[in-house]
Each structure stands twice: as C-alpha cells, then as structure tokens.
Write a protein that holds these residues in place. Structure first.
Motif, mmCIF file in Angstrom:
data_model
loop_
_atom_site.group_PDB
_atom_site.id
_atom_site.type_symbol
_atom_site.label_atom_id
_atom_site.label_comp_id
_atom_site.label_asym_id
_atom_site.label_seq_id
_atom_site.Cartn_x
_atom_site.Cartn_y
_atom_site.Cartn_z
ATOM 1 N N ALA A 273 13.996 2.821 2.962
ATOM 2 C CA ALA A 273 12.565 2.767 3.265
ATOM 3 C C ALA A 273 11.858 4.002 2.740
ATOM 4 N N THR A 274 12.507 5.147 2.810
ATOM 5 C CA THR A 274 11.911 6.376 2.279
ATOM 6 C C THR A 274 11.674 6.258 0.777
ATOM 7 N N ILE A 275 12.625 5.676 0.065
ATOM 8 C CA ILE A 275 12.474 5.491 -1.373
ATOM 9 C C ILE A 275 11.309 4.554 -1.667
ATOM 10 N N TRP A 276 11.179 3.506 -0.889
ATOM 11 C CA TRP A 276 10.092 2.562 -1.109
ATOM 12 C C TRP A 276 8.736 3.196 -0.811
ATOM 13 N N ILE A 277 8.684 4.052 0.195
ATOM 14 C CA ILE A 277 7.434 4.735 0.500
ATOM 15 C C ILE A 277 7.047 5.672 -0.644
ATOM 16 N N ILE A 278 8.037 6.299 -1.276
ATOM 17 C CA ILE A 278 7.754 7.183 -2.414
ATOM 18 C C ILE A 278 7.119 6.401 -3.557
ATOM 19 N N SER A 279 7.724 5.271 -3.928
ATOM 20 C CA SER A 279 7.173 4.487 -5.038
ATOM 21 C C SER A 279 5.822 3.894 -4.672
ATOM 22 N N THR A 280 5.657 3.471 -3.431
ATOM 23 C CA THR A 280 4.373 2.928 -2.996
ATOM 24 C C THR A 280 3.311 4.013 -2.989
ATOM 25 N N TYR A 281 3.679 5.217 -2.588
ATOM 26 C CA TYR A 281 2.733 6.336 -2.591
ATOM 27 C C TYR A 281 2.226 6.607 -3.995
ATOM 28 N N PHE A 282 3.122 6.599 -4.965
ATOM 29 C CA PHE A 282 2.688 6.903 -6.334
ATOM 30 C C PHE A 282 1.729 5.839 -6.865
ATOM 31 N N LYS A 283 1.969 4.604 -6.522
ATOM 32 C CA LYS A 283 1.041 3.559 -6.952
ATOM 33 C C LYS A 283 -0.316 3.752 -6.298
ATOM 34 N N ALA A 284 -0.323 4.059 -5.013
ATOM 35 C CA ALA A 284 -1.590 4.266 -4.303
ATOM 36 C C ALA A 284 -2.327 5.487 -4.833
ATOM 37 N N VAL A 285 -1.608 6.568 -5.078
ATOM 38 C CA VAL A 285 -2.278 7.797 -5.493
ATOM 39 C C VAL A 285 -2.854 7.660 -6.904
ATOM 40 N N ILE A 286 -2.195 6.902 -7.767
ATOM 41 C CA ILE A 286 -2.730 6.706 -9.116
ATOM 42 C C ILE A 286 -3.973 5.823 -9.073
ATOM 43 N N TYR A 287 -3.960 4.778 -8.273
ATOM 44 C CA TYR A 287 -5.161 3.953 -8.126
ATOM 45 C C TYR A 287 -6.300 4.761 -7.502
ATOM 46 N N PHE A 288 -5.987 5.592 -6.539
ATOM 47 C CA PHE A 288 -6.990 6.458 -5.928
ATOM 48 C C PHE A 288 -7.549 7.435 -6.956
ATOM 49 N N TYR A 289 -6.664 8.001 -7.767
ATOM 50 C CA TYR A 289 -7.092 8.916 -8.827
ATOM 51 C C TYR A 289 -8.013 8.211 -9.829
ATOM 52 N N CYS A 290 -7.669 6.985 -10.200
ATOM 53 C CA CYS A 290 -8.509 6.223 -11.135
ATOM 54 C C CYS A 290 -9.892 5.961 -10.546
ATOM 55 N N PHE A 291 -9.942 5.679 -9.251
ATOM 56 C CA PHE A 291 -11.239 5.453 -8.593
ATOM 57 C C PHE A 291 -12.083 6.722 -8.600
ATOM 58 N N VAL A 292 -11.481 7.842 -8.247
ATOM 59 C CA VAL A 292 -12.225 9.105 -8.178
ATOM 60 C C VAL A 292 -12.667 9.555 -9.574
#
Length: 373
Positions: A273-292
C-alpha cells in the motif's frame, strides 16, 4: 519561462512512468475485468497500438508548437480566444484529475488501512504534501521520482513473483467468451485511462532537454508502463478469477493479501500500500503542478508560487464534493470519465493537427498564387 528548472529526458521518462502507473495500479484490474471479464488481459493487449497512437498524436501536437507547454501551444494553434477557452478546459481537467486522485487515495486508506480515520484528515495531509512538493519545483520532484521508481518497480515484481504458485491459467478460459463488444469496451478503457491520462507530459516536455530519439523513448516508456499494468490484470484474473477481480475495487491490494510463502513471507499488504501511495502521489502532484503552472501561463502571472496554496485549498474542497460516496464514484463517475479522457487526449489534439494542416495548405496556396502574379 515561469519554471526555471530543467529536467533530463531520463527524469521525464521516470515521471511519465509514475503518472501511468499512478492510481491505475489499484483500480485498473477491476475496470478492465468489469468490461471484458476473463478476456481482460486480451482487451488490455488490444489497446496497446491504439494507446501508442494516442501518445504519438500528443507528441505531434507538441511539435506544432515546440518549446511551449500545452496551455501556451493551444493559443498559438487555435488563436488567442479559442486557445484561451481550450486552456480553461484543460485547467479544469487538471484540477479535477488532481482532486479525483486525492479522493481515490483517501477512499483507499479509509476503507482498507485506516478505517477509523476521517477522510478529510487524509485529504488534508495529502494536499499539504502536494503543496510542499510543488513549492520545491519540478527538478526536485523529478529527482525524487528517480530515487523511488526502482522501489516501485521492484515491489510490483515481488508481488507478481510471490503470486506465481497461486496462478491458474484455466481461469482465463474460455477465450473470447465475453464477446467482441465487451473486449472492445475493455480495450477502449485501456486506451483512455493509462494512455489518455499521460496528457501532463505535454506540460513537462518544454522543460526537458532535447535529445535524439526523445519521441521513441517516450513511446517505449508508455509501452513498458502499460505492459506492467497488463501483467497485473492478467495475474489478478488468474489468481482471483474474473468475478472477484471485477467486483474487487482494489484488486491489487487483495492480491497482496493472498501472498503467503512458507508461513514466513505474508501480510505484506501494508508495504505494498505504501508503494501504491507513492505512485498515486506522483500522479496527483504532477496534475496539480500542471494546473498551477497552466493557470499562471494562461493569466500571464509573473510566478505560479503565489497561487500554490489557494490551489491546494481548491483541490481539498473538490476532493470532498466530487462524489458523495465511493460507490457513486465507481458506478456513475467512472462510466463517463472515459469520454473526458479521450476528448482531452485524442479529440482536441487531432483537431489541433487538422488546424495546423489546413493552415499550412492555405499558406502554401497563397504563396503559390503570389508567385504566379
């Protein structure tokens, strides 16, 4: 440029792979099995050429406005007003995607790992980490991705290897039992989600160093990431069976609970689950970065940093209101999300290429007429 940082092609590839795996490692098996049942592996493989075509179309759109991000390139290709409207469309897409991924992570943690924790607390922690990551810039994010991608890939491989004794190939039979229509529906999902949601790459390419064979490397990365997801789908069907894969929202998590080797190596689902949270975090942070970043570019701001915290507050609120319950999201929202992904990743880029083609032909005809006169 608003982003002073620069990344290498290797770092871009790493970020792209983490975006593609992202939340898909959790929900992809149930999505495909829900459409194609035991033929989920076949539907996933059929989607490969169409998915690579989608990525190729995106990269061709970037070549029409090299050196510009997606938001900047739309204004150059479609004109100021139409490009601005499409820019707002993509900013809304980036914002909702970031909020949706935060919601997915919150739902997963509160239903599987931390059932007594309020989901708003999980969302708040995730948004704070997102804001913290964006404040450190693109270079820091990509360098962190380089450190973590070997761990993510290694644990995925460990999960698959540990499940090999439980595999039953007979669960893939009979082939084509779900019918051509169901397989086509599964292939469409395979194109829309893992490939279509690689759209943020168009916001990152201008900040990556230009190297020979960059397009080939990006296509190969997309193929490798998709084959990893296909492998997880196939293992899920062969271990859990098509029915339980279809009705288990987090089939990959259920797979990790099934790991038991010699009564020694077992109960490793929390590590997975920790590994999945890491990959999910990176997807979220890149989409957030693209929005900003896209918001700052569209509205001609001097820097995107002043809007990071307000944008994080918007993401936090959107994550709550995007769906009343997990069931509503899985049954209602995901059914129509595919059309949004395909529109943003395929339809609009194709329209952009068509506009560029017509413009070049029209200019060529005008030049020909002027030369004759």
């Amino acid at each position: 440029m608003l982003e002073p940082g620069r990344i290498s092609v290797r770092q871009l590839i790493v970020v792209m792979l983490l975006i593609q795996i992202g939340d898909m490692i959790l929900v992809y098996p149930s999505l495909i099995a829900g459409a194609a049942q035991q033929d989920a592996w076949l539907a996933s493989l059929i989607g490969i050429p169409f998915g690579l075509f989608t990525i190729w179309i995106m990269l061709q759109l970037y070549k029409q406005a090299p050196g510009l991000t997606l938001i900047e390139g739309l204004s150059k290709i479609f004109g100021k007003w139409m490009g601005g409207i499409l820019g707002l469309w993509y900013l809304f897409y980036f914002m909702v995607m970031a909020a949706t991924i935060v919601r997915e992570a919150g739902d997963f943690l509160t239903t599987q790992i931390l059932p007594e924790t309020p989901i708003r607390v999980i969302h708040l922690i995730l948004v704070i980490v997102l804001v913290w990551g964006i404040m450190h810039g693109l270079e820091s994010l990509s360098q962190t991705g380089e450190l973590l991608i070997p761990i993510v890939v290694m644990f995925i491989a460990i999960q698959v290897i540990c499940l090999l004794p439980q595999i039953e190939v007979a669960r893939l039979e009979p082939v084509f039992a779900s019918g051509a229509r169901s397989i086509a529906a599964g292939a469409t999902l395979a194109v829309a989600y893992p490939f279509g949601e690689l759209l943020p790459v168009l916001m990152l390419i201008p900040y990556a160093l230009n190297r020979p064979h960059r397009t080939r490397d990006l296509l190969m990365t997309a193929l490798i990431g998709f084959l990893m997801l296909t492998m997880i789908v196939t293992v899920a069907v062969m271990v859990l069976g098509p029915f339980f894969t279809q009705h288990s929202i987090y089939a990959s998590f259920i797979l990790s609970q099934r790991i038991s080797i010699g009564n020694f190596l077992e109960r490793i689902e929390s590590v997975m689950a920790t590994i999945w949270i890491i990959s999910t975090y990176f997807k979220a942070v890149i989409y957030f970065y693209c929005f900003v970043l896209g918001s700052a570019q569209l509205f001609a701001l001097r820097s995107y940093r002043p809007i990071i915290v307000p944008s994080g507050m918007i993401i936090f609120g959107m994550a709550i209101i995007i769906a009343p319950t997990l069931t509503y999201y899985q049954v209602i929202v995901s059914k129509y999300w595919i059309y949004w992904d395909l529109t943003c990743a395929l339809v609009v880029p194709l329209c952009g290429l068509l506009v560029c083609y017509v413009r070049k032909r029209w200019k060529g005809q005008r030049l020909g007429e002027n030369s004759r006169h």
